[in-house]
Write a protein that holds these residues in place. Structure first.
Motif, mmCIF file in Angstrom:
data_model
loop_
_atom_site.group_PDB
_atom_site.id
_atom_site.type_symbol
_atom_site.label_atom_id
_atom_site.label_comp_id
_atom_site.label_asym_id
_atom_site.label_seq_id
_atom_site.Cartn_x
_atom_site.Cartn_y
_atom_site.Cartn_z
ATOM 1 N N ILE A 130 -23.369 46.092 -23.154
ATOM 2 C CA ILE A 130 -22.437 46.750 -22.239
ATOM 3 C C ILE A 130 -22.549 46.056 -20.895
ATOM 4 O O ILE A 130 -23.639 45.991 -20.321
ATOM 5 N N CYS A 131 -21.443 45.532 -20.401
ATOM 6 C CA CYS A 131 -21.492 44.858 -19.103
ATOM 7 C C CYS A 131 -20.521 45.520 -18.137
ATOM 8 O O CYS A 131 -19.474 46.046 -18.530
ATOM 9 N N ALA B 290 -23.688 38.773 -29.666
ATOM 10 C CA ALA B 290 -23.904 40.222 -29.653
ATOM 11 C C ALA B 290 -23.030 40.870 -30.723
ATOM 12 O O ALA B 290 -21.884 40.458 -30.940
ATOM 13 N N LYS B 291 -23.569 41.883 -31.416
ATOM 14 C CA LYS B 291 -22.800 42.540 -32.474
ATOM 15 C C LYS B 291 -21.572 43.248 -31.904
ATOM 16 O O LYS B 291 -20.473 43.159 -32.445
ATOM 17 N N THR B 292 -21.743 43.985 -30.818
ATOM 18 C CA THR B 292 -20.643 44.710 -30.181
ATOM 19 C C THR B 292 -20.723 44.516 -28.670
ATOM 20 O O THR B 292 -21.786 44.698 -28.079
ATOM 21 N N GLU C 8 -7.720 44.006 -14.745
ATOM 22 C CA GLU C 8 -7.130 43.960 -16.078
ATOM 23 C C GLU C 8 -6.928 42.541 -16.597
ATOM 24 O O GLU C 8 -6.639 42.349 -17.780
ATOM 25 N N SER C 9 -7.079 41.535 -15.736
ATOM 26 C CA SER C 9 -6.901 40.143 -16.144
ATOM 27 C C SER C 9 -8.225 39.408 -16.306
ATOM 28 O O SER C 9 -8.238 38.200 -16.548
ATOM 29 N N ALA C 10 -9.347 40.114 -16.196
ATOM 30 C CA ALA C 10 -10.660 39.472 -16.276
ATOM 31 C C ALA C 10 -10.873 38.856 -17.660
ATOM 32 O O ALA C 10 -10.559 39.477 -18.686
ATOM 33 N N PRO C 11 -11.394 37.634 -17.735
ATOM 34 C CA PRO C 11 -11.632 36.969 -19.030
ATOM 35 C C PRO C 11 -12.540 37.758 -19.974
ATOM 36 O O PRO C 11 -12.417 37.618 -21.190
ATOM 37 N N ILE C 12 -13.432 38.576 -19.437
ATOM 38 C CA ILE C 12 -14.364 39.318 -20.283
ATOM 39 C C ILE C 12 -13.625 40.245 -21.242
ATOM 40 O O ILE C 12 -14.109 40.542 -22.342
ATOM 41 N N VAL D 103 -13.067 38.835 -24.584
ATOM 42 C CA VAL D 103 -14.290 38.670 -25.377
ATOM 43 C C VAL D 103 -14.772 40.002 -25.938
ATOM 44 O O VAL D 103 -15.326 40.072 -27.031
ATOM 45 N N ALA D 104 -14.522 41.073 -25.184
ATOM 46 C CA ALA D 104 -15.070 42.389 -25.520
ATOM 47 C C ALA D 104 -14.425 42.979 -26.769
ATOM 48 O O ALA D 104 -13.237 42.782 -27.043
ATOM 49 N N ASP D 105 -15.233 43.718 -27.531
ATOM 50 C CA ASP D 105 -14.707 44.489 -28.656
ATOM 51 C C ASP D 105 -14.023 45.756 -28.145
ATOM 52 O O ASP D 105 -13.037 46.210 -28.724
ATOM 53 N N TYR D 106 -14.586 46.314 -27.077
ATOM 54 C CA TYR D 106 -14.008 47.482 -26.418
ATOM 55 C C TYR D 106 -14.122 47.266 -24.915
ATOM 56 O O TYR D 106 -15.048 46.601 -24.446
ATOM 57 N N TYR D 107 -13.195 47.845 -24.176
ATOM 58 C CA TYR D 107 -13.326 47.769 -22.720
ATOM 59 C C TYR D 107 -12.755 49.013 -22.055
ATOM 60 O O TYR D 107 -11.912 49.712 -22.617
ATOM 61 N N ILE D 108 -13.256 49.281 -20.863
ATOM 62 C CA ILE D 108 -12.804 50.400 -20.041
ATOM 63 C C ILE D 108 -12.317 49.830 -18.715
ATOM 64 O O ILE D 108 -13.070 49.132 -18.024
#
Length: 309
Positions: free
Chosen positions: A251-252, A268-270, A278-282, A285-290
């Motif tokens: 979680i980052c 990382a698995k998840t 909303e335009s961040a490259p992460i 990559v993320a499986d989920y994001y907030i």
């Protein structure tokens, strides 16, 4: 050439590599060079070795000096491949051994297979932007990161355990000054909370620490947090020239997702990201994001997780 060698200063890494070694060896012998006592040797047999050579961490000799005696043994044994745990010491030893054997060397190898008398290997290049595929013939030396493979144990296996003496070492250690170490190595953590430049002050890092505490995880960070701002120790830095982590959950928060950092978390698995941009490259990559302010999201996550534990 026949047989495969596995070399690691850490028994767990040796056990992980032995499954791949048995696959590459076919019906030939697998020899493991590992640091530990007789009990470690017997466990190493159970994980796939036919022979185990136990190595000490000498008081007056660098561990890498085992390369010399290994090179001499390899002249007789002529292993077809040598898999080395990619610790700092391991990578140094692997390079020395490859030079002594005049063998191909692939550092940080991510994939290896045998095909038509050749070894096909892959490694990440350009900070994670590309995968380099290579073919080699003859003996291959490859350093492989911990947790690349899953260990496979068979308690019925039997084999030979003996000690290896680093005789003839040319380098002597006059003094050792241990570096103060963190209580936990984040590369081994199953849950990691990443701190990025989106945190506006060192005091806000406490929000990530609180979340790590309720999850039983560890704190990691991007390079600027450790090397520029010094908010966290450098051994918490995750990235191309820092730690590579392979947790079940990463979680980052406040992490933009530059390629140098993504290199360190790609396995990382998840991956869950908390980011207000909303335009961040992460987010790619993320499986989920907030999407939200970390100062609001992290306390809410901490409170919700605490409520169900």
């Amino acid at each position: 050439m026949s047989g495969v060698w596995v070399i690691s200063e850490t028994p767990q890494t040796a056990w992980e590599l032995l499954g791949k070694a048995r696959e590459l060896a076919g019906g030939d012998a697998v020899t493991a060079f590992v640091v530990g006592d007789d009990a470690v040797g017997q466990e190493t047999i159970a994980y796939g070795a036919d022979q185990v050579r136990l190595m000490d961490l000498p008081v007056s000799t660098p561990w890498e000096e085992y390369a010399g005696v290994m090179g001499r043994e390899a002249e007789t044994a002529r292993p077809a491949a040598v898999l080395v745990g990619a610790s700092r010491r391991g990578k140094d030893l692997a390079a020395r051994l490859a030079a002594l054997l005049d063998a191909a060397y692939v550092s940080e190898c991510k994939s290896i297979r045998s095909e038509d008398g050749k070894y096909i290997t892959e490694r990440i290049v350009y900070g994670g932007l590309a995968v380099k595929k290579m073919e080699s013939t003859g003996c291959l030396v490859a350093s492989i990161a911990p947790r690349t493979y899953e260990p496979k144990k068979d308690g019925e296996r039997t084999g030979i355990v003996a000690k290896l003496d680093p005789a003839g070492a040319k380098v002597k250690v006059k003094e050792r000054r241990p570096k103060p170490a963190e209580s936990v190595n984040i590369s081994e953590a199953s849950i990691v909370i990443g701190v990025g430049r989106g945190f506006s002050s060192q005091a806000e890092v406490k929000l990530a620490e609180n979340l790590a505490a309720v999850l039983g995880g560890e704190i990691g960070c991007t390079r600027p947090i450790a090397e520029d701002l010094h908010w966290l120790p450098e051994d918490r830095y995750i990235g191309l020239s820092g730690q590579v982590v392979k947790p079940i959950l990463y979680i980052c928060a406040g992490v933009s997702g530059q390629v140098q950092h993504v290199y360190g978390i790609r396995d990382a698995k998840t991956i869950v990201a908390v980011e207000k941009n909303e335009s961040a490259p992460i987010l790619q990559v993320a499986d989920y994001y907030i999407i939200g302010d970390l100062k609001e999201v992290l306390p809410a996550l901490t409170e919700a997780i605490s409520a169900v534990k």
